[in-house]
Enzyme design. Sequence first.
Site, PDB file in Angstrom:
ATOM      1  N   ASP A  34       1.591  10.183  -2.227  1.00  0.00           N
ATOM      2  CA  ASP A  34       0.235  11.206  -3.151  1.00  0.00           C
ATOM      3  C   ASP A  34       0.047  12.132  -3.038  1.00  0.00           C
ATOM      4  OD1 ASP A  34      -0.153   9.310  -5.541  1.00  0.00           O
ATOM      5  OD2 ASP A  34      -0.680   7.791  -3.527  1.00  0.00           O
ATOM      6  N   MET A 136      -0.001   5.749 -15.188  1.00  0.00           N
ATOM      7  CA  MET A 136      -1.093   4.887 -15.036  1.00  0.00           C
ATOM      8  C   MET A 136      -2.007   4.940 -15.451  1.00  0.00           C
ATOM      9  SD  MET A 136      -0.924   7.342 -12.219  1.00  0.00           S
ATOM     10  CE  MET A 136      -2.446   6.841 -10.899  1.00  0.00           C
ATOM     11  N   PHE A 142      -7.441   8.533  -6.621  1.00  0.00           N
ATOM     12  CA  PHE A 142      -7.945   7.329  -5.212  1.00  0.00           C
ATOM     13  C   PHE A 142      -7.462   6.682  -4.896  1.00  0.00           C
ATOM     14  CE2 PHE A 142     -11.682  10.343  -6.340  1.00  0.00           C
ATOM     15  CZ  PHE A 142     -11.464  11.432  -5.656  1.00  0.00           C
ATOM     16  N   GLY A 143      -7.183   5.638  -4.475  1.00  0.00           N
ATOM     17  CA  GLY A 143      -6.428   4.498  -3.983  1.00  0.00           C
ATOM     18  C   GLY A 143      -8.023   2.918  -3.937  1.00  0.00           C
ATOM     19  N   GLY A 178      -1.883   2.403  -9.722  1.00  0.00           N
ATOM     20  CA  GLY A 178      -2.685   1.820  -9.565  1.00  0.00           C
ATOM     21  C   GLY A 178      -3.307   0.527  -9.992  1.00  0.00           C
ATOM     22  N   GLY A 199      -0.903   0.499  -3.287  1.00  0.00           N
ATOM     23  CA  GLY A 199      -1.477   1.465  -2.044  1.00  0.00           C
ATOM     24  C   GLY A 199      -2.332  -0.029  -0.554  1.00  0.00           C
ATOM     25  N   SER A 200      -3.025   0.361  -1.733  1.00  0.00           N
ATOM     26  CA  SER A 200      -4.257  -0.674  -0.750  1.00  0.00           C
ATOM     27  C   SER A 200      -4.294  -1.811  -0.592  1.00  0.00           C
ATOM     28  CB  SER A 200      -5.701  -0.849  -1.575  1.00  0.00           C
ATOM     29  OG  SER A 200      -5.564  -0.540  -2.791  1.00  0.00           O
TER      30      SER A 200
END
Length: 227
Positions: A34, A136, A142-143, A178, A199-200
Amino acid sequence: MIEIAPSILSADFTRLGDQIAAAEAGGAAYIHVDVMDGHFVPNITIGPFIVEAVRRATNLPIDAHLMIENPDNFIGAFAKAGANLISIHPETSYHVHRTLSYIRQAGCQAGLVLNPATPLTYVEETVDELDFVLLMSVNPGFGGQKFIASSLDKLRRLRALLDQAGPRGRRVRIEIDGGIVPENIAEVAAAGAEIFVAGSSVFGKPDPAEAVRELLRRGARQETLAV
Ligand code: DX5
Ligand code: ZN
């Protein structure tokens, strides 16, 4: 078949190589990077220098998501650093069609990124220049944000639009970015996404390899949901 693209935005940068190796061991298909410039999005992250380091850490294709103004000025640098897929937001370019063609000229696969409020019509007008669409399902920057529920309907409409475009549209893959978690991946896969940025839900977990495996397992249940 679904594929996972772990986003290093949520990785521990003090041991980036190990984190990438773990994601790869779990079956990741891409490494998602990113790139944020503090102008187009309210955050600053990664430049070509880090992409070059990622390149040395893995043989997986690098998926560079550019959230930057004036992307034309940087496509060459990201391609040279080792990116294989490069995607841009239409709001960042005066000549979206031309920017997409620059990505291909640089030897990379070209993607168009649609924010939650960006209309699908951009895809209709650029389908011949596209290798993938990155939808998206949060607002970029932001993650760790929550999946926006209306993205599911938009995803179905995007799938239908690409199918209607015939052979030109059907070869365009859909990536979603996302708020992807084990609890929603099957439903999102059933709605038409093929590549899942995470991501997270990968690097926020103690065992990123197992986290990728779990996403792959849960996403594979889409067939049950689709019937
Ligand atoms: C957000 C980025 C995402 C982000 C996803 O602007 O484009 O790729 O890293 O993070 P999660 O999976 O935590 O929502
Ligand atoms: Zn991203």
